[in-house]
Design a protein around this motif. Structure first.
Motif, short mmCIF file in Angstrom:
data_model
loop_
_atom_site.label_atom_id
_atom_site.label_comp_id
_atom_site.label_asym_id
_atom_site.label_seq_id
_atom_site.Cartn_x
_atom_site.Cartn_y
_atom_site.Cartn_z
N ILE A 305 0.87 -1.19 0.00
CA ILE A 305 0.00 0.00 0.00
C ILE A 305 0.90 1.23 0.00
N THR A 306 0.72 2.09 -0.99
CA THR A 306 1.58 3.27 -1.16
C THR A 306 0.74 4.53 -1.16
N ASN A 307 1.14 5.53 -0.37
CA ASN A 307 0.39 6.78 -0.37
C ASN A 307 0.94 7.74 -1.42
N GLU A 308 0.37 8.93 -1.48
CA GLU A 308 0.73 9.89 -2.52
C GLU A 308 2.15 10.43 -2.37
N GLU A 309 2.71 10.26 -1.19
CA GLU A 309 4.08 10.72 -0.95
C GLU A 309 5.10 9.63 -1.20
N GLY A 310 4.63 8.46 -1.61
CA GLY A 310 5.54 7.35 -1.89
C GLY A 310 5.89 6.50 -0.70
N LYS A 311 5.29 6.76 0.46
CA LYS A 311 5.55 5.95 1.65
C LYS A 311 4.72 4.67 1.58
N LYS A 312 5.32 3.57 2.01
CA LYS A 312 4.71 2.26 1.83
C LYS A 312 4.51 1.51 3.13
N ILE A 313 3.47 0.68 3.11
CA ILE A 313 3.26 -0.32 4.16
C ILE A 313 3.01 -1.64 3.46
N GLU A 314 3.66 -2.70 3.92
CA GLU A 314 3.51 -4.02 3.32
C GLU A 314 2.78 -4.95 4.29
N ARG A 315 1.87 -5.72 3.74
CA ARG A 315 1.15 -6.72 4.51
C ARG A 315 1.14 -8.04 3.75
N GLU A 316 1.11 -9.15 4.47
CA GLU A 316 1.09 -10.47 3.85
C GLU A 316 -0.17 -11.23 4.21
N ILE A 317 -0.66 -12.01 3.23
CA ILE A 317 -1.79 -12.93 3.45
C ILE A 317 -1.31 -14.32 3.06
N SER A 318 -1.46 -15.25 3.97
CA SER A 318 -1.11 -16.64 3.66
C SER A 318 -2.41 -17.43 3.47
N ILE A 319 -2.55 -18.06 2.30
CA ILE A 319 -3.75 -18.83 1.98
C ILE A 319 -3.35 -20.28 1.72
N PHE A 320 -3.95 -21.19 2.48
CA PHE A 320 -3.69 -22.62 2.32
C PHE A 320 -5.01 -23.33 2.09
N PRO A 321 -5.47 -23.38 0.83
CA PRO A 321 -6.79 -23.98 0.54
C PRO A 321 -6.77 -25.50 0.72
N ILE A 322 -7.83 -26.00 1.32
CA ILE A 322 -7.97 -27.45 1.48
C ILE A 322 -9.36 -27.86 0.98
N LYS A 323 -9.47 -29.08 0.57
CA LYS A 323 -10.72 -29.58 0.03
C LYS A 323 -11.61 -30.09 1.17
N LYS A 324 -12.82 -29.54 1.25
CA LYS A 324 -13.72 -29.91 2.34
C LYS A 324 -14.68 -30.99 1.87
#
Length: 324
Positions: A305-324
């Protein structure tokens, strides 16, 4: 005006204007805090911790550098006590007990509400508190907190005054513990010798880190929460997340979102730009429709995520799909 009176007046004015100008204030309702007029989320708790540490070590250092001179030169309560006592013990009022008591109570009734307002404003929006007071909003907890603070400070400045300083002030007791043979005489030279020098170096380092953290801060906060997780639909598995971007500035902001490590076989709906109003939170849904071939494979997606001044924040999502 003497140096002592000038310093007393300066500290007294600062006591009242610091929360009003957001120089330092903790908003417990909206979970924000302000340092040097900049707003921060509680997600930036390290800045709040640094600020509190700098304040704590400031008081410790003053005791080591100047002994108990804080009481006579800087303490707002002592300043009120000294000058109210001077007024009520003046030649004009000394022999007129009725008038002296009336003026004493009158001045206490004037200043106690002002002090009470300032104390609550350190932990609550001054604007909202003022509106609640003038509208007599008895349903607001902050209104009653203000009333209790006013009563407390009326007793402090009208009845206790110097008795509190001598017998109950915790900082006064701390000064006696921290002071040594050098600090009892006081002086700038104590900042550059012995324990005083250690505190000077420590204060310099902490203040430098704090200022660097404040002025390099991004000015926004990001949080990601889970919604639908592993819901089957049309031979795919659906995962959704709620992305919230909190704009901590007093003007609108537009944020650019980029994504890394999203498999090409996935069907996704991901926003590329998010606009947030001043001091508000913008929410967007992240949708991932995962193909059958990705079942049993862990995928870590990076969101930048980057704002108009070029400053950034990074976030991670881990997805492990399994068959139900």
């Amino acid at each position: 005006m003497s140096k002592r009176m000038l310093l007393q007046a300066t500290i007294l004015i600062l006591f009242f204007i610091v929360p009003l100008l957001d120089i330092f204030r903790i908003d417990l309702v909206h979970l924000h805090f302000y340092v040097l007029t900049k707003s921060f989320s509680f997600n930036d708790g390290y800045i709040l911790l640094l600020t509190v540490l700098v304040l704590v070590f400031t008081f410790v250092s003053i005791s080591q550098w100047f002994g108990r001179q804080f009481c006579g030169w800087m303490c707002p309560h002592n300043t009120f006590s000294v000058y109210l006592t001077k007024i009520t013990n003046s030649k004009t009022l000394r022999n007129n007990a009725g008038l002296r008591n009336a003026i004493d109570i009158g001045l206490s009734l004037i200043f106690a509400p002002l002090i009470g307002f300032s104390m609550i404003a350190y932990f609550y929006s001054p604007k909202d508190l003022f509106e609640e007071i003038i509208t007599f909003d008895t349903g607001a907890w902050s209104f009653w907190a203000y009333i209790l603070a006013t009563v407390f400070f009326f007793v402090m400045i009208n009845r206790l005054r110097h008795s509190f300083c001598r017998s109950a002030c915790p900082y006064g007791m701390l000064q006696m513990i921290l002071s040594d043979k050098n600090s009892r005489t006081g002086g700038i030279k104590n900042m550059f010798r012995g324990a005083g020098l250690v505190l000077t170096l420590l204060m310099t380092v902490m203040t430098s880190i704090l200022l660097f953290s404040i002025f390099t801060n991004t000015g926004f906060a990001v949080s990601i929460g889970k919604n639908l997780q592993g819901v089957p639909a049309e031979n795919r598995i659906i995962y959704t997340y709620n992305l919230q971007i909190e704009n901590l500035k007093d003007k609108p902001a537009t944020f650019t979102l980029t994504y890394q490590n999203v498999p090409e076989s996935w069907d996704v709906i991901l926003p590329s730009r998010v606009k947030a109003e001043p001091n508000s939170v913008a929410s967007e849904t992240l949708l991932f429709r995962i193909d059958q071939g990705s079942i049993g494979k862990n995928t870590t997606i990076m969101i930048i995520i980057t704002n108009e001044e070029g400053k950034k924040i990074e976030r991670e999502i881990s997805i492990f799909p399994i068959k139900k």
